[in-house]
Scaffold this active site. Structure first.
Site, PDB file in Angstrom:
ATOM      1  CG  ASP A   4       5.714   3.158  -6.659  1.00 27.92           C
ATOM      2  OD1 ASP A   4       4.791   4.651  -7.154  1.00 27.92           O
ATOM      3  OD2 ASP A   4       5.498   2.458  -6.193  1.00 27.92           O
ATOM      4  NE  ARG A  54       0.740   1.645  -7.169  1.00 28.76           N
ATOM      5  CZ  ARG A  54       2.017   2.432  -6.721  1.00 28.76           C
ATOM      6  NH1 ARG A  54       2.938   1.433  -6.632  1.00 28.76           N
ATOM      7  NH2 ARG A  54       1.655   3.471  -6.603  1.00 28.76           N
ATOM      8  N   GLY A  70       0.473  -1.230   0.060  1.00 30.41           N
ATOM      9  CA  GLY A  70      -0.323  -0.115   0.210  1.00 30.41           C
ATOM     10  C   GLY A  70       0.812   1.788  -0.473  1.00 30.41           C
ATOM     11  CE  LYS A 117       8.182   8.130  -3.136  1.00 28.23           C
ATOM     12  NZ  LYS A 117       9.068   7.062  -4.488  1.00 28.23           N
ATOM     13  CG  ASP A 162       9.891   7.846   7.655  1.00 25.85           C
ATOM     14  OD1 ASP A 162       9.719   7.943   6.863  1.00 25.85           O
ATOM     15  OD2 ASP A 162      11.486   8.552   7.990  1.00 25.85           O
ATOM     16  N   GLY A 163       7.119   7.396   6.774  1.00 21.14           N
ATOM     17  CA  GLY A 163       5.782   7.455   5.639  1.00 21.14           C
ATOM     18  C   GLY A 163       6.330   9.129   5.558  1.00 21.14           C
ATOM     19  NE  ARG A 168       8.249   6.005   0.498  1.00 18.83           N
ATOM     20  CZ  ARG A 168       9.814   6.202  -0.021  1.00 18.83           C
ATOM     21  NH1 ARG A 168      10.245   7.193   0.915  1.00 18.83           N
ATOM     22  NH2 ARG A 168      10.247   5.214  -0.474  1.00 18.83           N
ATOM     23  CG  ASP A 221       5.499  -3.104  -5.019  1.00 21.59           C
ATOM     24  OD1 ASP A 221       6.023  -4.290  -5.612  1.00 21.59           O
ATOM     25  OD2 ASP A 221       5.987  -2.044  -4.128  1.00 21.59           O
ATOM     26  CG  ASN A 222       8.123  -0.499  -7.182  1.00 18.10           C
ATOM     27  OD1 ASN A 222       6.482   0.373  -6.563  1.00 18.10           O
ATOM     28  ND2 ASN A 222       8.999  -1.234  -7.074  1.00 18.10           N
TER      29      ASN A 222
HETATM   30  P1  AMP Z   1       9.546   1.138  -2.462  1.00 13.79           P
HETATM   31  O1  AMP Z   1       9.951   0.704  -2.613  1.00 13.79           O
HETATM   32  O2  AMP Z   1       9.536   2.847  -2.153  1.00 13.79           O
HETATM   33  O3  AMP Z   1       7.811   1.514  -3.838  1.00 13.79           O
HETATM   34  O4  AMP Z   1       8.459   0.988  -1.317  1.00 13.79           O
HETATM   35  C1  AMP Z   1       8.178  -0.474  -1.076  1.00 13.79           C
HETATM   36  C2  AMP Z   1       6.718  -0.202  -0.381  1.00 13.79           C
HETATM   37  O5  AMP Z   1       7.416   0.487   1.284  1.00 13.79           O
HETATM   38  C3  AMP Z   1       5.676   0.912  -0.357  1.00 13.79           C
HETATM   39  O6  AMP Z   1       3.943   0.576  -0.172  1.00 13.79           O
HETATM   40  C4  AMP Z   1       5.931   2.490   0.134  1.00 13.79           C
HETATM   41  O7  AMP Z   1       5.087   3.192   0.119  1.00 13.79           O
HETATM   42  C5  AMP Z   1       6.706   1.594   1.256  1.00 13.79           C
HETATM   43  N1  AMP Z   1       7.361   2.600   2.028  1.00 13.79           N
HETATM   44  C6  AMP Z   1       8.201   2.952   1.263  1.00 13.79           C
HETATM   45  N2  AMP Z   1       9.293   4.074   2.461  1.00 13.79           N
HETATM   46  C7  AMP Z   1       8.584   4.336   3.307  1.00 13.79           C
HETATM   47  C8  AMP Z   1       8.352   5.111   3.840  1.00 13.79           C
HETATM   48  N3  AMP Z   1       9.971   5.750   4.813  1.00 13.79           N
HETATM   49  N4  AMP Z   1       7.740   5.313   4.917  1.00 13.79           N
HETATM   50  C9  AMP Z   1       6.343   4.137   4.974  1.00 13.79           C
HETATM   51  N5  AMP Z   1       6.285   3.719   4.170  1.00 13.79           N
HETATM   52  C10 AMP Z   1       7.609   3.322   2.912  1.00 13.79           C
HETATM   53 MG    MG Z   2       6.697   1.698  -4.767  1.00 14.16          MG
END
Ligand code: AMP
Ligand code: MG
Length: 580
Positions: free
Chosen positions: A344, A264, A164, A187, A199-200, A167, A334-335
């Site tokens: 992403d 996605r 999901g 984002k 941490d979002g 952030r 998911d990407n």
């Molecule tokens: P990503 O690799 O950026 O596509 O992230 C994979 C998953 O981890 C997705 O669900 C992102 O929203 C979540 N995510 C990545 N970095 C953070 C963060 N700093 N805080 C919260 N969720 C994160």
């Molecule tokens: Mg992603």
């Protein structure tokens, strides 16, 4: 003829499972100050009224024109409120409010093309305080309903369960005066129910890379999400960039990014895996209706037709990535967009020395997502998409979908063949074309010649210069010329060009310069802009953004900055990781 053992971009093998090396870095908490309220009357406007025939006088008017209503009407919303991390069921979105960034906000960069061309905003709005607030999650329109999307995904070959938007916040959709609808998303805007232990937040370096990377891809002609703005804060964010225990304080940043859709493969996977088939059907119908208008809603084969479109478009996207040497870095399901656009942006990279094994992400130890593996990974991801669709397909349709998937390799090969022929200025068909492309790639690999500049310099050199092996101004061709087979290759290539009887050399060069960029976002260029941005000097981001908006045109400022020159020595040790 010299035999070519393997050709990177034609190789598509069955994707294999590999270990999960993807990690998240987690840290600090932040308070939510931006509460959503009931839907405002403006958000309830019928669709036709949302079509704009004028400029938005302010960013507020853009935000007011956002249609928050569409998705919340179309789907059930998570009944639980607030950003507490939880497993979410029976919905596609959770309401979630952005958490304003702390400290002073600075507008590091904006995309005029996006703001004016797609969001109908006059550039003067970027001077206002409200622009900073709305584009960083610092303020929401009373009544707006920011959403976080529930999705799952296969990460590094394995089902990872619920992921999901951890952030990211979907602000709503906007239909511009051309009638095109875009979904606006922040984002780095704070925690959501999907943040797990994150941490979002997103830091300056990764946000700057996403801003520049997505814009650069657009101007290279590759389907992608776009970036409207980049806001940098003073909020401290802790990151262990290379997962080596070296935690550093960085700063939070937010990108306002837009796409026709943020759904996605993982959006469908999670519903299918948890047996929420009504919702799966609903989401699919919605995606088809909104984004695949040629598919009839009453067609009993509509899911199959949809699948074949995604297979086709993903094959095309993988070929386009390869044609500009782009490695996404984290090709998890998911990407991977259902609209087959690039989304992403994380530890992506543009390949410099030609190397099929180029892996931009240092966390990807096994090279699962190397530039040369992306075509296979696309196949793997499409197989996972088929698995998600199976419960809605009859046995016959499943068989047909499997046949469609088998066609992926041919679609990819045909597309990449055309793209590389265009890169070499080749017209018509010739039995030698495959050989010419394959041998050049092999010579490039052996000499570690620069991918972008090899094709660019072949585009810029006249046939006469090439005949004479005059490469004084062409450093990539100079590198190639050290190879024992380069002279053979060049004479085969020039003979092939000379058989294009109605083609003038100046026309060939013009065509080739239109598809072979002179500038791509090399890691060292992004890194240099990041170092400046860390000190609140954003001039290099702005310069890079301007240059990468015309990547096929030679520009004085780019030449002065060395963007078409040999990468500097310090660039060799640069690394990027998943940490962002
Ligand atoms: P990503 O690799 O950026 O596509 O992230 C994979 C998953 O981890 C997705 O669900 C992102 O929203 C979540 N995510 C990545 N970095 C953070 C963060 N700093 N805080 C919260 N969720 C994160
Ligand atoms: Mg992603």
């Amino acid at each position: 003829m010299w035999s070519v053992p393997k050709v990177l971009f034609f190789t598509v093998v069955a994707a294999t499972n590999m270990t999960i090396v993807h990690m998240l870095d987690f840290c600090q908490k932040a308070d939510s100050e931006c509460q959503s309220q009931d839907i405002s009357p403006s958000a309830l406007q019928p669709r036709a009224q949302i079509l704009n025939s004028r400029w938005n006088a302010s960013v507020l008017s853009l935000i007011q024109n956002l249609n928050h209503f569409r998705v919340s009407r179309a789907f059930p919303i998570d009944e639980v409120q607030g950003n507490a991390v939880r497993t979410v069921k029976n919905c596609i979105f959770s309401e979630s409010s952005p958490t304003p960034l702390k400290g002073r906000l600075r507008l590091a960069a904006v995309s005029k093309d996006v703001l004016e061309g797609l969001l109908d905003l006059d550039m003067s709005v970027t001077q206002s305080e409200e622009f900073l607030l709305y584009t960083s999650g610092g303020r929401c329109l009373p009544g707006s309903q920011p959403l976080a999307h529930r999705y799952g995904g296969h990460q590094f070959g394995y089902w990872a369960g619920q992921l999901g938007d951890g952030r990211a916040h979907l602000l709503g959709q906007y239909t511009n005066r051309k009638g095109d609808t875009w979904e606006l998303q922040l984002k780095g805007s704070g925690k959501t129910p999907y943040s797990r232990s994150g941490d979002g937040r997103a830091v300056v370096r990764s946000s700057l890379r996403e801003f520049l990377g997505s814009e650069a891809m657009h101007f290279l002609g590759v389907p992608t999400s776009r970036a409207a703005s980049l806001v940098v804060s003073d909020e401290p964010v802790l990151r262990d960039q290379f997962y080596d225990g070296n935690v550093k304080t960085e700063r939070g940043a937010v990108v306002l990014r837009i796409a026709k859709s943020w759904f996605r493969i993982g959006s469908l996977e999670i519903l299918s895996r948890s047996g929420e088939l009504d919702l799966l059907r609903k989401l699919l119908n919605f995606v088809i209706e909104e984004h695949f208008p040629s598919i009839q809603s009453k067609d009993s084969d509509k899911y199959l037709v949809f699948y074949s479109r995604v297979v086709n478009d993903t094959a095309h996207l993988m070929a386009q990535w390869a044609s500009v040497g782009f490695a996404h870095g984290v090709c998890n399901t998911d990407n991977f967009s259902l609209l087959s656009i690039t989304i992403d942006y994380g530890p992506f990279g543009f390949m410099e020395s030609y190397n099929p094994g180029f892996v931009p992400n240092t966390s990807d130890d096994e090279g699962r997502y190397s530039v040369g593996a992306q075509a296979s990974v696309g196949l793997f991801n499409l197989d996972k998409l088929l698995d998600a669709l199976r419960p809605l397909l009859t046995a016959g349709q499943q068989l047909a979908a499997e046949t469609v998937l088998k066609g992926y390799v041919d679609i990819y090969k045909t597309r990449i063949h055309h793209l590389f022929k265009a890169k070499l200025g080749l017209l018509g068909d010739d039995v030698e074309d495959d050989y010419i492309i394959a041998l050049l790639l092999q010579v490039m690999e052996d000499t570690q010649a620069d991918f972008t500049m090899t094709f660019r310099q072949l585009s810029e050199a006249s046939a006469q210069q090439l005949h004479k092996h005059n490469f004084t101004q062409a450093w990539a061709l100079e590198d190639l010329s050290s190879h024992g087979h380069f002279a053979d290759w060049l004479s085969t290539y020039l003979q092939r060009l000379s058989r294009q009887s109605h083609d003038k050399d100046v026309e060939r060069r013009g065509r080739m310069k239109g598809v072979n960029p002179r500038y791509v976002l090399r890691n060292w260029m992004a890194e240099s802009a990041i170092r400046e941005a860390e000190m609140n000097n954003f001039s290099e981001v702005v310069l890079l953004h301007r240059i990468l908006s015309s990547p096929f045109i030679t520009q004085t400022s780019a030449e002065e900055a060395g963007y078409a020159a040999r990468p500097p020595r310090w660039a060799q040790g640069l690394k990027v990781s998943c940490s962002s």
